[in-house]
Structures are given as C-alpha cells and as structure tokens.
Design a protein around this motif. Structure first.
Motif, PDB file in Angstrom:
ATOM      1  N   MET A  85       0.830  -1.200   0.000  1.00 16.95           N
ATOM      2  CA  MET A  85       0.000   0.000   0.000  1.00 16.95           C
ATOM      3  C   MET A  85       0.870   1.258   0.000  1.00 16.95           C
ATOM      4  SD  MET A  85      -2.950   0.967   2.766  1.00 16.95           S
ATOM      5  CE  MET A  85      -4.274  -0.042   2.110  1.00 16.95           C
ATOM      6  N   ARG A  86       1.873   1.292   0.827  1.00 20.74           N
ATOM      7  CA  ARG A  86       2.753   2.468   0.913  1.00 20.74           C
ATOM      8  C   ARG A  86       3.527   2.667  -0.381  1.00 20.74           C
ATOM      9  NH1 ARG A  86       5.783   2.514   6.741  1.00 20.74           N
ATOM     10  NH2 ARG A  86       4.002   3.112   8.021  1.00 20.74           N
ATOM     11  N   ARG A  87       4.010   1.569  -0.963  1.00 21.30           N
ATOM     12  CA  ARG A  87       4.759   1.677  -2.214  1.00 21.30           C
ATOM     13  C   ARG A  87       3.854   2.191  -3.330  1.00 21.30           C
ATOM     14  NH1 ARG A  87       7.313  -3.439  -3.824  1.00 21.30           N
ATOM     15  NH2 ARG A  87       8.938  -2.219  -4.802  1.00 21.30           N
ATOM     16  N   ALA A  88       2.607   1.724  -3.367  1.00 20.02           N
ATOM     17  CA  ALA A  88       1.666   2.195  -4.386  1.00 20.02           C
ATOM     18  C   ALA A  88       1.365   3.685  -4.204  1.00 20.02           C
ATOM     19  CB  ALA A  88       0.385   1.378  -4.328  1.00 20.02           C
ATOM     20  N   ALA A  89       1.250   4.125  -2.950  1.00 20.93           N
ATOM     21  CA  ALA A  89       0.982   5.539  -2.679  1.00 20.93           C
ATOM     22  C   ALA A  89       2.129   6.426  -3.162  1.00 20.93           C
ATOM     23  CB  ALA A  89       0.750   5.752  -1.180  1.00 20.93           C
ATOM     24  N   ARG A  90       3.306   5.860  -3.250  1.00 16.01           N
ATOM     25  CA  ARG A  90       4.476   6.604  -3.743  1.00 16.01           C
ATOM     26  C   ARG A  90       4.607   6.506  -5.260  1.00 16.01           C
ATOM     27  NH1 ARG A  90       7.795   4.727   1.312  1.00 16.01           N
ATOM     28  NH2 ARG A  90       7.599   6.623   2.542  1.00 16.01           N
ATOM     29  N   GLY A  91       3.630   5.865  -5.895  1.00 18.01           N
ATOM     30  CA  GLY A  91       3.633   5.794  -7.350  1.00 18.01           C
ATOM     31  C   GLY A  91       4.309   4.573  -7.935  1.00 18.01           C
ATOM     32  N   PHE A  92       4.672   3.634  -7.102  1.00 12.15           N
ATOM     33  CA  PHE A  92       5.329   2.430  -7.608  1.00 12.15           C
ATOM     34  C   PHE A  92       4.282   1.530  -8.253  1.00 12.15           C
ATOM     35  CE2 PHE A  92       7.122  -1.805  -7.390  1.00 12.15           C
ATOM     36  CZ  PHE A  92       8.395  -1.585  -7.852  1.00 12.15           C
ATOM     37  N   ARG A  93       4.488   1.169  -9.511  1.00 16.33           N
ATOM     38  CA  ARG A  93       3.577   0.280 -10.236  1.00 16.33           C
ATOM     39  C   ARG A  93       4.058  -1.152 -10.072  1.00 16.33           C
ATOM     40  NH1 ARG A  93      -1.042   1.667 -11.600  1.00 16.33           N
ATOM     41  NH2 ARG A  93      -0.964   0.249 -13.343  1.00 16.33           N
ATOM     42  N   ARG A  94       3.174  -2.002  -9.549  1.00 16.81           N
ATOM     43  CA  ARG A  94       3.541  -3.383  -9.249  1.00 16.81           C
ATOM     44  C   ARG A  94       3.396  -4.296 -10.461  1.00 16.81           C
ATOM     45  NH1 ARG A  94       0.918  -6.250  -4.843  1.00 16.81           N
ATOM     46  NH2 ARG A  94      -0.879  -6.140  -6.160  1.00 16.81           N
ATOM     47  N   PRO A  95       4.453  -5.048 -10.786  1.00 16.13           N
ATOM     48  CA  PRO A  95       4.278  -6.125 -11.757  1.00 16.13           C
ATOM     49  C   PRO A  95       3.609  -7.297 -11.040  1.00 16.13           C
ATOM     50  CG  PRO A  95       6.578  -5.989 -11.090  1.00 16.13           C
ATOM     51  CD  PRO A  95       5.839  -4.868 -10.395  1.00 16.13           C
ATOM     52  N   LEU A  96       2.579  -7.854 -11.630  1.00 16.34           N
ATOM     53  CA  LEU A  96       1.799  -8.879 -10.940  1.00 16.34           C
ATOM     54  C   LEU A  96       2.096 -10.301 -11.421  1.00 16.34           C
ATOM     55  CD1 LEU A  96      -1.603  -6.982 -10.842  1.00 16.34           C
ATOM     56  CD2 LEU A  96       0.127  -7.160  -9.042  1.00 16.34           C
ATOM     57  N   THR A  97       2.758 -10.433 -12.550  1.00 12.38           N
ATOM     58  CA  THR A  97       2.994 -11.766 -13.102  1.00 12.38           C
ATOM     59  C   THR A  97       4.480 -12.103 -13.055  1.00 12.38           C
ATOM     60  OG1 THR A  97       3.182 -10.838 -15.330  1.00 12.38           O
ATOM     61  CG2 THR A  97       0.999 -11.621 -14.642  1.00 12.38           C
ATOM     62  N   PRO A  98       4.787 -13.401 -13.016  1.00 12.76           N
ATOM     63  CA  PRO A  98       6.189 -13.825 -13.035  1.00 12.76           C
ATOM     64  C   PRO A  98       6.852 -13.449 -14.368  1.00 12.76           C
ATOM     65  CG  PRO A  98       4.753 -15.611 -12.333  1.00 12.76           C
ATOM     66  CD  PRO A  98       3.870 -14.515 -12.835  1.00 12.76           C
ATOM     67  N   PRO A  99       8.117 -13.211 -14.367  1.00 10.80           N
ATOM     68  CA  PRO A  99       9.017 -13.327 -13.231  1.00 10.80           C
ATOM     69  C   PRO A  99       9.098 -12.070 -12.364  1.00 10.80           C
ATOM     70  CG  PRO A  99      10.302 -12.890 -15.184  1.00 10.80           C
ATOM     71  CD  PRO A  99       8.857 -13.001 -15.627  1.00 10.80           C
ATOM     72  N   ASP A 100       8.705 -10.907 -12.923  1.00 10.15           N
ATOM     73  CA  ASP A 100       8.898  -9.662 -12.180  1.00 10.15           C
ATOM     74  C   ASP A 100       8.024  -9.555 -10.938  1.00 10.15           C
ATOM     75  OD1 ASP A 100      10.881  -8.891 -13.893  1.00 10.15           O
ATOM     76  OD2 ASP A 100       9.548  -7.739 -15.188  1.00 10.15           O
ATOM     77  N   GLY A 101       6.928 -10.276 -10.901  1.00  6.86           N
ATOM     78  CA  GLY A 101       6.106 -10.309  -9.694  1.00  6.86           C
ATOM     79  C   GLY A 101       6.874 -10.843  -8.497  1.00  6.86           C
ATOM     80  N   PHE A 102       7.790 -11.795  -8.751  1.00  6.68           N
ATOM     81  CA  PHE A 102       8.625 -12.326  -7.664  1.00  6.68           C
ATOM     82  C   PHE A 102       9.526 -11.232  -7.099  1.00  6.68           C
ATOM     83  CE2 PHE A 102       8.304 -16.454 -10.170  1.00  6.68           C
ATOM     84  CZ  PHE A 102       7.341 -17.004  -9.343  1.00  6.68           C
ATOM     85  N   LEU A 103      10.088 -10.407  -7.985  1.00  9.38           N
ATOM     86  CA  LEU A 103      10.939  -9.303  -7.516  1.00  9.38           C
ATOM     87  C   LEU A 103      10.138  -8.297  -6.705  1.00  9.38           C
ATOM     88  CD1 LEU A 103      13.239  -8.511 -10.565  1.00  9.38           C
ATOM     89  CD2 LEU A 103      13.879  -9.570  -8.403  1.00  9.38           C
ATOM     90  N   ASP A 104       8.937  -7.971  -7.163  1.00  7.56           N
ATOM     91  CA  ASP A 104       8.089  -7.041  -6.430  1.00  7.56           C
ATOM     92  C   ASP A 104       7.786  -7.566  -5.040  1.00  7.56           C
ATOM     93  OD1 ASP A 104       6.191  -4.717  -6.193  1.00  7.56           O
ATOM     94  OD2 ASP A 104       4.808  -6.397  -5.950  1.00  7.56           O
ATOM     95  N   GLU A 105       7.442  -8.838  -4.937  1.00 11.38           N
ATOM     96  CA  GLU A 105       7.141  -9.429  -3.628  1.00 11.38           C
ATOM     97  C   GLU A 105       8.377  -9.420  -2.730  1.00 11.38           C
ATOM     98  OE1 GLU A 105       4.184 -10.282  -2.357  1.00 11.38           O
ATOM     99  OE2 GLU A 105       3.250  -9.597  -4.213  1.00 11.38           O
ATOM    100  N   ALA A 106       9.544  -9.691  -3.300  1.00  7.07           N
ATOM    101  CA  ALA A 106      10.783  -9.666  -2.520  1.00  7.07           C
ATOM    102  C   ALA A 106      11.066  -8.259  -2.001  1.00  7.07           C
ATOM    103  CB  ALA A 106      11.954 -10.166  -3.371  1.00  7.07           C
ATOM    104  N   GLU A 107      10.952  -7.265  -2.879  1.00  6.04           N
ATOM    105  CA  GLU A 107      11.182  -5.878  -2.468  1.00  6.04           C
ATOM    106  C   GLU A 107      10.183  -5.449  -1.388  1.00  6.04           C
ATOM    107  OE1 GLU A 107      10.802  -3.731  -6.105  1.00  6.04           O
ATOM    108  OE2 GLU A 107      12.843  -4.185  -6.759  1.00  6.04           O
TER     109      GLU A 107
END
Length: 143
Positions: A85-107
């Motif tokens: 939620m905080r990252r989204a409020a700062r304008g970060f766009r989340r990748p939801l599908t693999p493989p980049d979704g894994f990086l987003d979850e890790a971050e």
C-alpha cells in the motif's frame, strides 16, 4: 512453492485480532482493511490497487509449512500488505505476473522488514521470504 499458509476461514475473534494489528501497524494514518472475505476458506490477503485497500483473507494466519512465508505471523503478513500500500501511494507500479512479480514481492517484504513495529522474529521471516522469492525469480525460465 513457498509453502502453505492457513486456508481455513477466520473466526470473528481472529478477524478482530487482525483489525487490531492493522490499526497498530498503521498508527495515526487510517488505511482500509476490508475483512469481508476473511470468513471464506481459501481466501487470500492482498492489496487491491484500484480500491487502495487491503483485503483480509484466511491466509493472514500462518500455516503448516516450514518456509518463511508459511510461518509468517499475522503482523508480518499485514506489514507486507501495508508495504504494498505504501509503495503504491508513492507511485510504484507493481508487476503482478512472473518473473517480475517475484521481484516485487521480494522488495515488498524487505520494505516491510524495516517497519518500526515489526519485531525481530517477523523481520527475519520477512527477509527470508524475500530471499525465497528472489530464488523463484532466478529459477524462472528466461526467454
């Protein structure tokens, strides 16, 4: 697979515990935690970008697996979603599908591990969860 979290629908008492934990993590900032799906078996805790709300699911509670994700406490789970939620409020766009979704979850897990009210055991689980998700990213077949 990262492991198994709880899948049994939450009781009213468990939902109240989650709501109190959420209020504690958010502090003076009011952020929405929607408990409407928490009674359902197999429901997932997740951040909904369109609603700017966290949806509480049965998996807010730890499960039976040995992975960091399986054993993360309610506080660690909700801190992870608050981090989304905080990252989204700062304008970060989340990748939801693999493989980049894994990086987003890790971050997101790393980000949550720095929250003030996350105790050491939860901090360790969040960092281990991030490590596991980075391994998933590395293992994902590259094109």
């Amino acid at each position: 697979m990262l492991g198994e979290r709880n899948y049994i629908g939450l009781t009213d008492h468990q939902i109240e515990h989650c709501l109190l934990t959420w209020r504690f993590l958010c502090g003076r900032f009011k952020r929405e935690l929607d408990p409407s799906e928490a009674h359902r078996h197999g429901s997932r805790t997740r951040y909904d970008e369109r609603r700017r709300a966290v949806i509480l699911g049965a998996d807010a509670y730890p499960g039976t697996g040995q992975s960091a994700n399986s054993r993360m406490s309610v506080r660690a789970c909700l801190a992870h979603e608050l981090a989304h939620m905080r990252r989204a409020a700062r304008g970060f766009r989340r990748p939801l599908t693999p493989p980049d979704g894994f990086l987003d979850e890790a971050e997101t897990s790393i980000y949550a591990s720095f929250f003030q009210y996350v105790p050491l055991r939860d901090r360790e689980d969040l960092v281990e969860d991030a490590r596991d998700r980075l391994f998933d990213w590395l293992a994902f077949p590259k094109e």
